[in-house]
Write a protein that holds these residues in place. Structure first.
Motif, PDB file in Angstrom:
ATOM      1  N   TRP A  53       0.798  -1.228   0.000  1.00  0.00           N
ATOM      2  CA  TRP A  53       0.000   0.000   0.000  1.00  0.00           C
ATOM      3  C   TRP A  53       0.829   1.276   0.000  1.00  0.00           C
ATOM      4  O   TRP A  53       0.303   2.356  -0.319  1.00  0.00           O
ATOM      5  N   LEU A  80       0.743   3.495  -3.086  1.00  0.00           N
ATOM      6  CA  LEU A  80      -0.444   4.334  -3.235  1.00  0.00           C
ATOM      7  C   LEU A  80      -0.244   5.707  -2.608  1.00  0.00           C
ATOM      8  O   LEU A  80      -0.723   6.721  -3.131  1.00  0.00           O
ATOM      9  N   CYS A 132       7.029   5.353  -7.090  1.00  0.00           N
ATOM     10  CA  CYS A 132       6.172   4.325  -6.493  1.00  0.00           C
ATOM     11  C   CYS A 132       6.916   2.998  -6.332  1.00  0.00           C
ATOM     12  O   CYS A 132       6.540   2.164  -5.499  1.00  0.00           O
ATOM     13  N   GLN A 173       4.390  -2.636  -9.471  1.00  0.00           N
ATOM     14  CA  GLN A 173       4.584  -1.211  -9.722  1.00  0.00           C
ATOM     15  C   GLN A 173       5.276  -0.971 -11.064  1.00  0.00           C
ATOM     16  O   GLN A 173       4.966   0.009 -11.762  1.00  0.00           O
ATOM     17  N   PHE A 218      -5.957   3.993 -12.015  1.00  0.00           N
ATOM     18  CA  PHE A 218      -5.761   4.361 -10.616  1.00  0.00           C
ATOM     19  C   PHE A 218      -6.735   3.600  -9.711  1.00  0.00           C
ATOM     20  O   PHE A 218      -6.354   3.085  -8.654  1.00  0.00           O
ATOM     21  N   CYS A 251      -5.663  -0.055  -9.473  1.00  0.00           N
ATOM     22  CA  CYS A 251      -4.504  -0.197  -8.584  1.00  0.00           C
ATOM     23  C   CYS A 251      -4.911  -0.071  -7.119  1.00  0.00           C
ATOM     24  O   CYS A 251      -4.415  -0.824  -6.271  1.00  0.00           O
ATOM     25  N   LEU A 252      -5.816   0.858  -6.842  1.00  0.00           N
ATOM     26  CA  LEU A 252      -6.264   1.045  -5.469  1.00  0.00           C
ATOM     27  C   LEU A 252      -6.904  -0.234  -4.927  1.00  0.00           C
ATOM     28  O   LEU A 252      -6.585  -0.695  -3.818  1.00  0.00           O
ATOM     29  N   GLN A 301      -4.262  -3.301  -4.801  1.00  0.00           N
ATOM     30  CA  GLN A 301      -3.194  -3.158  -3.813  1.00  0.00           C
ATOM     31  C   GLN A 301      -3.728  -3.236  -2.387  1.00  0.00           C
ATOM     32  O   GLN A 301      -3.042  -3.724  -1.496  1.00  0.00           O
TER      33      GLN A 301
END
Length: 222
Positions: A110, A113, A130, A157, A186, A189-190, A193
């Motif tokens: 995380w 992020l 990242c 990543q 995005f 990925c949120l 992750q």
């Protein structure tokens, strides 16, 4: 009761005689007759007395097998024993170590992020950073679980970085289409992750569904 007749022999001591009738008499006196077998008579009348209370000689009192024998399975074979530390019982795979190591494994997933959020607010060109948190955790890891999850986070990543470059190029060429793709990237990925961080915090060996694994595990002995 100490004398019992035997074919062709004079009366003798039952406790010390080795003939078959005397041995059978002593055995039935201690353990009782076999199932379906009539008790052997004691000389002078009467049946063999019941076996004495308590376990047979050599067996520990109480319930269960003798010491050192697994219940119902016999002695533990050589080379087998307690599960080695750091391995999940019954799976043969390394477990997630201590609570601190599992927490750091979750951080590896995380923390990018947080870097991405700072990049949106402060400086968009910070996107490549990242990869930095999982890279640091991978190179400094003390356990295989942390090293494995940091490696997986780093590969994810790098995969996302390639996708972000593609979205950026599409944005330059098509404007709104590229922005929609960037937003979907995005959000994806949120979600992925957060799921990965939750699995790593439980000690699981998490794998992303779509990921190019640029960094592989170092073979043993290297």
């Amino acid at each position: 009761m100490n004398a019992i007749p035997s074919p062709g022999r004079h009366p003798h001591d039952v406790e010390s005689c080795d003939c078959h009738p005397c041995q059978l008499f002593r055995y039935q006196r201690q353990y009782g007759p076999a199932p379906g077998q009539a008790p052997r008579s004691v000389p002078g009348g009467g049946a063999v007395p019941p076996p004495p209370a308590g376990p047979p000689p050599g067996v520990a009192p109480g319930y269960g097998p003798p010491p050192g024998v697994a219940p119902g399975y016999g002695p533990t074979p050589p080379g087998y024993g307690p599960t080695p530390p750091g391995y999940a019982p019954g799976s043969g795979a390394p477990a997630g170590g201590g609570a601190s190591e599992r927490t750091l494994a979750a951080v590896a997933h995380w923390s990018p992020l947080l870097v991405a959020f700072l990049a949106v607010l402060l400086f968009p060109l910070m996107w490549p950073l990242c990869c930095l948190p999982p890279l640091i955790l991978m190179t400094t890891a003390k356990t295989e679980h942390l090293r494995d999850q940091a490696r997986e986070a780093l590969n994810w990543q790098l995969t996302v970085l390639i996708a972000a470059v593609v979205c950026y190029l599409v944005t330059l060429a098509a404007g709104a289409v590229g922005m929609v793709l960037s937003l979907l990237l995005f959000v994806g990925c949120l979600i992925l992750q957060v799921m990965a961080a939750d699995a790593a915090s439980r000690g699981e060996r998490h794998r992303y569904p779509v990921c190019i694994r640029f960094v592989n595990a170092t073979p043993a002995g290297r």
